[in-house]
Design a protein around this motif. Structure first.
Motif, PDB file in Angstrom:
ATOM      1  N   TYR A  37       0.565  -1.441  -0.153  1.00  0.00           N
ATOM      2  CA  TYR A  37       0.068   0.372   0.026  1.00  0.00           C
ATOM      3  C   TYR A  37       0.842   1.588   0.207  1.00  0.00           C
ATOM      4  N   SER A  42      -1.698  12.505   1.221  1.00  0.00           N
ATOM      5  CA  SER A  42      -3.074  13.027   1.693  1.00  0.00           C
ATOM      6  C   SER A  42      -3.776  11.869   3.015  1.00  0.00           C
ATOM      7  N   ARG A  43      -2.408  10.811   2.878  1.00  0.00           N
ATOM      8  CA  ARG A  43      -2.914   9.747   3.972  1.00  0.00           C
ATOM      9  C   ARG A  43      -3.621   8.757   3.602  1.00  0.00           C
ATOM     10  N   GLN A  44      -4.141   9.116   2.147  1.00  0.00           N
ATOM     11  CA  GLN A  44      -4.952   8.058   2.056  1.00  0.00           C
ATOM     12  C   GLN A  44      -4.148   6.653   1.414  1.00  0.00           C
ATOM     13  N   MET A  45      -5.157   5.862   1.866  1.00  0.00           N
ATOM     14  CA  MET A  45      -4.175   4.218   1.758  1.00  0.00           C
ATOM     15  C   MET A  45      -4.825   3.670   0.478  1.00  0.00           C
ATOM     16  N   LEU A 105      -5.421  -8.211   8.007  1.00  0.00           N
ATOM     17  CA  LEU A 105      -4.635  -7.085   7.002  1.00  0.00           C
ATOM     18  C   LEU A 105      -3.654  -7.194   8.280  1.00  0.00           C
TER      19      LEU A 105
ATOM     20  N   LYS B   9     -12.798  14.840   9.853  1.00  0.00           N
ATOM     21  CA  LYS B   9     -11.089  14.495   9.517  1.00  0.00           C
ATOM     22  C   LYS B   9     -10.179  15.067  10.077  1.00  0.00           C
ATOM     23  N   TYR B  33     -13.438  -2.706   9.071  1.00  0.00           N
ATOM     24  CA  TYR B  33     -12.220  -2.899   9.950  1.00  0.00           C
ATOM     25  C   TYR B  33     -12.151  -1.017  10.667  1.00  0.00           C
ATOM     26  N   PHE B  90      -8.362   5.576  10.901  1.00  0.00           N
ATOM     27  CA  PHE B  90      -8.757   4.392   9.197  1.00  0.00           C
ATOM     28  C   PHE B  90      -9.679   2.863   9.525  1.00  0.00           C
ATOM     29  N   TYR B 103      -8.337  -4.367   0.640  1.00  0.00           N
ATOM     30  CA  TYR B 103      -9.677  -3.439   1.133  1.00  0.00           C
ATOM     31  C   TYR B 103      -9.048  -1.638   0.927  1.00  0.00           C
ATOM     32  N   PHE B 105      -9.709   1.902   1.743  1.00  0.00           N
ATOM     33  CA  PHE B 105     -10.090   2.771   3.375  1.00  0.00           C
ATOM     34  C   PHE B 105     -10.312   3.825   2.516  1.00  0.00           C
ATOM     35  N   GLY B 106     -11.132   4.130   4.215  1.00  0.00           N
ATOM     36  CA  GLY B 106     -11.285   5.633   3.928  1.00  0.00           C
ATOM     37  C   GLY B 106     -10.190   6.678   4.222  1.00  0.00           C
ATOM     38  N   SER B 107     -10.319   8.010   3.932  1.00  0.00           N
ATOM     39  CA  SER B 107      -9.423   8.878   4.278  1.00  0.00           C
ATOM     40  C   SER B 107      -8.757   9.502   5.371  1.00  0.00           C
ATOM     41  N   GLY B 108      -9.061   8.797   6.362  1.00  0.00           N
ATOM     42  CA  GLY B 108      -8.488   8.877   7.591  1.00  0.00           C
ATOM     43  C   GLY B 108      -9.386  10.210   8.805  1.00  0.00           C
ATOM     44  N   THR B 109      -9.181   9.970  10.017  1.00  0.00           N
ATOM     45  CA  THR B 109      -8.884  10.347  10.720  1.00  0.00           C
ATOM     46  C   THR B 109      -8.107  10.593  12.255  1.00  0.00           C
TER      47      THR B 109
END
Lengths: 117, 114
Positions: A37, A42-45, A105, B9, B33, B90, B103, B105-109
């Motif tokens: 990954y 931007s933190r997006q995975m 994971l 966010k 998750y 996440f 997976y 994923f969302g953009s996170g908090t």
């Protein structure tokens, strides 16, 4: 317990060159999946590439390819023709499909890759 | 094509406060998750769910609670916030039958507890 180890906390490469990120894992399972990954600022995975353990052929996705050595439990990522947009954290991850259990994971600690102009 | 949506966010909490991190997916994924990412570390699993009404603990569940009343939503609850819960959270989802796709994923908090 299953673990994923990324031994290179940081790496850098010149634009257009090739870089290889290392990953080893530990498991007693025979059926599993491996992933890389990418996490930009931007933190997006973002899923870069995946490999099924039962496949001997190494996965490739455009400029990204893996070197999967099952006996050595090694799963390295090669980035060819590096671009500035490849600058990111890269996480190696591992997933088994246990009987009667849920897939989960497990992540390594990541390698911070910087591509220099 | 929203995928996995997380709100908020960013959030700053005081010690002892509570809050809920929201997570919604529109892909009809069975599995969802919650992970946390501490600085310089990989992601660690907090809780997961294999379907509506079913949840289970991950590696670091203490201090958190979850519920899964619908396929789409999987909120994470912090009851008594502590500085150790300062992290990036996440949410992710997957369709179990095709786990090899990984997976989404969302953009996170980003949560800070002060």
């Amino acid at each position: 317990a299953q673990t994923v180890t990324q031994s290179q906390p940081e790496m850098s490469v010149q634009e257009a060159e090739t870089v290889t990120l290392s990953c080893t894992y530990d498991t007693s399972e025979s059926n599993y999946y491996l992933f890389w990954y990418k996490q930009p600022p931007s933190r997006q995975m973002i899923l870069v590439i995946r490999q099924e353990a039962y496949k001997q052929q190494n996965a490739t996705e455009n400029r990204f390819s893996v070197n999967f050595q099952k006996a050595a439990k090694s799963f390295s990522l090669k980035i060819s023709d590096s671009q500035l947009g490849d600058t990111a954290m890269y996480f190696c991850a591992f997933m088994t499909l246990p009987q009667g259990g849920s897939e989960k994971l497990v992540f390594g600690k990541g390698t911070k890759l910087t591509v220099n102009p | 094509n929203a995928g996995v949506t997380q709100t908020p966010k960013f959030r700053i909490l005081k010690i002892g406060q509570s809050m809920t991190l929201q997570c919604t997916q529109d892909m009809n994924h069975n599995y969802m998750y919650w992970y946390r990412q501490d600085p310089g570390m990989g992601l660690k699993l907090i809780y997961y769910s294999v379907g509506a009404g079913i949840t289970d603990k991950g590696e670091v569940p203490n201090g958190y609670n979850v519920s899964r009343s619908t396929t789409e939503d999987f909120p994470l609850r912090l009851e008594l916030a502590a500085p150790s819960q300062t992290s990036v959270y996440f949410c992710a989802s997957s369709y179990s039958a095709t786990a090899n796709y990984g997976y989404t994923f969302g953009s996170g908090t980003r949560l800070t507890v002060v």
